[in-house]
Enzyme design. Sequence first.
Site, PDB file in Angstrom:
ATOM      1  CE1 TYR A 114     -24.048 -19.762 -30.140  1.00 23.33           C
ATOM      2  CE2 TYR A 114     -24.079 -21.347 -32.082  1.00 23.33           C
ATOM      3  CZ  TYR A 114     -23.544 -20.142 -31.428  1.00 23.33           C
ATOM      4  OH  TYR A 114     -22.269 -19.690 -32.352  1.00 23.33           O
ATOM      5  CE  LYS A 169      -9.480 -14.411  -1.037  1.00 25.61           C
ATOM      6  NZ  LYS A 169      -9.810 -14.151   0.544  1.00 25.61           N
ATOM      7  CG  ASP A 212      -4.949 -10.494  -1.999  1.00 23.13           C
ATOM      8  OD1 ASP A 212      -5.460 -10.061  -1.088  1.00 23.13           O
ATOM      9  OD2 ASP A 212      -4.619 -11.744  -2.307  1.00 23.13           O
ATOM     10  CG  ASP A 237      -7.604  -8.411   0.569  1.00 24.64           C
ATOM     11  OD1 ASP A 237      -7.243  -9.289   1.165  1.00 24.64           O
ATOM     12  OD2 ASP A 237      -7.753  -8.307  -0.564  1.00 24.64           O
ATOM     13  CB  ILE A 270      -1.783   1.649   8.892  1.00 23.90           C
ATOM     14  CG1 ILE A 270      -1.503   1.315  10.459  1.00 23.90           C
ATOM     15  CG2 ILE A 270      -3.105   2.722   8.522  1.00 23.90           C
ATOM     16  CD1 ILE A 270      -2.786   0.699  11.109  1.00 23.90           C
ATOM     17  CB  ALA A 272      -6.205  -3.007   1.868  1.00 27.51           C
ATOM     18  CB  ALA A 273      -6.613  -5.698   6.197  1.00 26.24           C
ATOM     19  CG  ASN A 363      -3.460 -15.429   5.590  1.00 25.97           C
ATOM     20  OD1 ASN A 363      -3.335 -15.968   6.505  1.00 25.97           O
ATOM     21  ND2 ASN A 363      -4.611 -14.774   5.368  1.00 25.97           N
ATOM     22  CG  ASN A 393     -10.765 -12.355   3.557  1.00 23.51           C
ATOM     23  OD1 ASN A 393     -10.718 -13.610   3.156  1.00 23.51           O
ATOM     24  ND2 ASN A 393      -9.994 -11.334   3.231  1.00 23.51           N
TER      25      ASN A 393
HETATM   26  N1  LIG Z   1      -6.737 -13.238   7.668  1.00 15.53           N
HETATM   27  C1  LIG Z   1      -7.253 -12.397   6.776  1.00 15.53           C
HETATM   28  O1  LIG Z   1      -8.562 -12.568   6.449  1.00 15.53           O
HETATM   29  C2  LIG Z   1      -6.606 -11.379   6.172  1.00 15.53           C
HETATM   30  C3  LIG Z   1      -5.285 -11.178   6.098  1.00 15.53           C
HETATM   31  N2  LIG Z   1      -4.584 -10.375   5.717  1.00 15.53           N
HETATM   32  C4  LIG Z   1      -3.440 -10.394   5.427  1.00 15.53           C
HETATM   33  O2  LIG Z   1      -2.989  -8.916   6.189  1.00 15.53           O
HETATM   34  C5  LIG Z   1      -1.770  -8.441   5.575  1.00 15.53           C
HETATM   35  C6  LIG Z   1      -2.010  -7.218   5.032  1.00 15.53           C
HETATM   36  O3  LIG Z   1      -2.806  -7.351   3.719  1.00 15.53           O
HETATM   37  P1  LIG Z   1      -3.526  -5.952   3.185  1.00 15.53           P
HETATM   38  O4  LIG Z   1      -3.814  -4.980   4.231  1.00 15.53           O
HETATM   39  O5  LIG Z   1      -4.358  -6.437   2.048  1.00 15.53           O
HETATM   40  O6  LIG Z   1      -1.911  -5.456   2.597  1.00 15.53           O
HETATM   41  P2  LIG Z   1      -1.564  -3.904   2.185  1.00 15.53           P
HETATM   42  O7  LIG Z   1      -0.362  -4.141   1.431  1.00 15.53           O
HETATM   43  O8  LIG Z   1      -2.644  -3.050   2.018  1.00 15.53           O
HETATM   44  O9  LIG Z   1      -1.062  -3.468   3.758  1.00 15.53           O
HETATM   45  C7  LIG Z   1      -0.067  -3.963   4.546  1.00 15.53           C
HETATM   46  C8  LIG Z   1       0.454  -2.776   5.360  1.00 15.53           C
HETATM   47  O10 LIG Z   1       1.302  -3.589   6.269  1.00 15.53           O
HETATM   48  C9  LIG Z   1       2.404  -2.746   6.317  1.00 15.53           C
HETATM   49  N3  LIG Z   1       3.790  -3.241   6.792  1.00 15.53           N
HETATM   50  C10 LIG Z   1       4.545  -3.960   6.020  1.00 15.53           C
HETATM   51  N4  LIG Z   1       5.657  -4.359   6.993  1.00 15.53           N
HETATM   52  C11 LIG Z   1       5.386  -3.774   8.285  1.00 15.53           C
HETATM   53  C12 LIG Z   1       5.899  -3.902   9.434  1.00 15.53           C
HETATM   54  N5  LIG Z   1       7.008  -4.681   9.661  1.00 15.53           N
HETATM   55  N6  LIG Z   1       5.350  -3.387  10.514  1.00 15.53           N
HETATM   56  C13 LIG Z   1       4.055  -2.655  10.484  1.00 15.53           C
HETATM   57  N7  LIG Z   1       3.515  -2.635   8.955  1.00 15.53           N
HETATM   58  C14 LIG Z   1       4.056  -3.283   8.128  1.00 15.53           C
HETATM   59  C15 LIG Z   1       2.655  -1.942   5.036  1.00 15.53           C
HETATM   60  O11 LIG Z   1       3.401  -0.981   4.983  1.00 15.53           O
HETATM   61  C16 LIG Z   1       1.157  -1.862   4.697  1.00 15.53           C
HETATM   62  O12 LIG Z   1       0.795  -0.512   4.865  1.00 15.53           O
HETATM   63  C17 LIG Z   1      -1.353  -9.462   4.502  1.00 15.53           C
HETATM   64  O13 LIG Z   1      -0.416 -10.418   5.285  1.00 15.53           O
HETATM   65  C18 LIG Z   1      -2.476 -10.170   4.202  1.00 15.53           C
HETATM   66  O14 LIG Z   1      -2.399 -11.546   4.067  1.00 15.53           O
HETATM   67  C19 LIG Z   1      -5.104  -9.477   4.634  1.00 15.53           C
HETATM   68  C20 LIG Z   1      -6.712  -9.592   4.547  1.00 15.53           C
HETATM   69  C21 LIG Z   1      -7.626 -10.543   5.151  1.00 15.53           C
HETATM   70  C1  LIG Z   2      -7.252 -13.880   3.510  1.00 17.90           C
HETATM   71  C2  LIG Z   2      -6.932 -12.937   2.316  1.00 17.90           C
HETATM   72  O1  LIG Z   2      -7.690 -12.456   1.869  1.00 17.90           O
HETATM   73  C3  LIG Z   2      -5.495 -12.436   2.292  1.00 17.90           C
HETATM   74  O2  LIG Z   2      -4.491 -12.728   3.374  1.00 17.90           O
HETATM   75  O3  LIG Z   2      -5.347 -11.511   1.529  1.00 17.90           O
HETATM   76 MG   LIG Z   3      -6.931 -11.189   0.222  1.00 15.21          MG
END
Ligand SMILES: NC(=O)C1=CN([C@@H]2O[C@H](COP(=O)(O)OP(=O)(O)OC[C@H]3O[C@@H](n4cnc5c(N)ncnc54)[C@H](O)[C@@H]3O)[C@@H](O)[C@H]2O)C=CC1
Ligand SMILES: CC(=O)C(=O)O
Ligand SMILES: [Mg+2]
Length: 467
Positions: A114, A169, A212, A237, A270, A272-273, A363, A393
């Site tokens: 310090y 995380k 997220d 994600d 469709i 982020a993921a 999730n 992830n």
């Molecule tokens: N297992 C893993 O490592 C990960 C899992 N996830 C999960 O994936 C999901 C999406 O995450 P992100 O892409 O970050 O969210 P995001 O919000 O960017 O995308 C979610 C998409 O799902 C669509 N959606 C919602 N209801 C729907 C339906 N009934 N039918 C079809 N599409 C629908 C939304 O319109 C949106 O485009 C979350 O449940 C998250 O927990 C995300 C990242 C990592």
């Molecule tokens: C695992 C993760 O990053 C998610 O479900 O958003």
């Molecule tokens: Mg996430």
Amino acid sequence: MMIMAQSNMHIILRLEINKQQISFGEIATSIGNAGGDVVALDVINEEQDTTIRDLTIKVNNKDGQETVTQAIQSLVGVNIKHISDRTFLVHLGGKIEVRPKLSIDNREELSHVYTPEVARICTAINEDPSLAHNLTIKNNAVAVISDGSAVLGLGKIKPEAAMPVMEGKAMLFKQLADINAYPLCLDVENTEDIIQIIKSLSPAFGGINLEDIASPGCFEIEERLKNELNIPVFHDDQHGTAIVVLAGILNALKLVNKDLSICKVIICGIGAAGISITKMLLKAGVKNIIGVDKNGAITRVENYENKMWTWYGENTNPNMEQGSLSAVIQDADIFIGVSVGNILQVEDIKKMAKNPVVFALANPDPEISPEKAKPYVRVMATGRSDFPNQVNNVLCFPGIFRGALDCKASIINEEMKLAAAKAIAATIPEDELNEDYIIPGVFNKSVVSNIKKAVVEAAHDTGVAKN
Ligand SMILES: NC(=O)C1=CN([C@@H]2O[C@H](COP(=O)(O)OP(=O)(O)OC[C@H]3O[C@@H](n4cnc5c(N)ncnc54)[C@H](O)[C@@H]3O)[C@@H](O)[C@H]2O)C=CC1
Ligand SMILES: CC(=O)C(=O)O
Ligand SMILES: [Mg+2]
């Protein structure tokens, strides 16, 4: 395929027991008959007639908790004094802390860490800012940043409510890769404000892990930060998920003996993921990907407000299949869900091609529960830790950042991501692959070191490493 029982909830009951009226054996039997499993026992107080004990009991879900507590309440001589949930208990006071690396016991030592001596370090860094990498925590520090706009599958929640995920995380960064990660949840709505705040924070960090943040805002935020900062910026994600999905798919296809290039792949959600997974699978050689969101399949004939969906329609769905998930899933080889829970039906899976591969990754609730899907799929994966094949992830972000920080990479590029995916897949020897083991477990110590090695090599090969 063997499915483990879903038994991830622990309750802790504080019981006051009248020893004259009931034995502990009778209580344990009653709990067992009600579907609970006593996994730990603490004696809190012991007197001649009464004893107070804390019982940790594993139950299947909230209903299981109710059944067990009702069974205990019906016993004569037992009084439930308190019920707590182990998950809440492990969150008390948060899950991480900051600790000094050395202890300071006298004024002389104090003067080195310090004022006044620290001023010499500040001056040195002021003259050569690159010294911050070695003389501060920077090079082993990652900011885990969220605005709370797409937390797990919970959607937009308050930034405070996103903290438990970001702390989780951060905890995993430390435990798995010895990286100091800080959870930062921002109370900001506007994309430009998020970008500016992260830029202002960046001098303290060796890397930025975006987490997220909802689509489509997440794409602009990441792209701008990648261009405007000289440290790795990685939206977990998008890319962490895509890397682990590709690793899992590469191994699953070895089991079902299919080539990526002939597979029909449905991606549901469709966002982020989903978009990042699509880009990675296209690069890996998949030709027929159909993206499905809330309003059905994405095609090139629709007009979308979301410009990523316009890109999506133009670059996927070569046969212009239209309609709902149930319609386009016909004859698909692979289903990848990154949307919301419980939207895939058994009837949909039955329409898939032989040996279906289903990754239901939403999730906390997957698109279909493994119990339901089990009889109809060849390979099943979820994002959860209580089923086999956890495609999450968490398998990627510790290792990819470990590699990027170690070689002082300026960015995490496509080559580094592909190298990480292949390293994860190759962690399982081919003769050990089976339907319940297509992806290594989070605690497999080889995962982080394999990813790190592959990522450092790819960073050097592509000229982005400084070390
Ligand atoms: N297992 C893993 O490592 C990960 C899992 N996830 C999960 O994936 C999901 C999406 O995450 P992100 O892409 O970050 O969210 P995001 O919000 O960017 O995308 C979610 C998409 O799902 C669509 N959606 C919602 N209801 C729907 C339906 N009934 N039918 C079809 N599409 C629908 C939304 O319109 C949106 O485009 C979350 O449940 C998250 O927990 C995300 C990242 C990592
Ligand atoms: C695992 C993760 O990053 C998610 O479900 O958003
Ligand atoms: Mg996430």
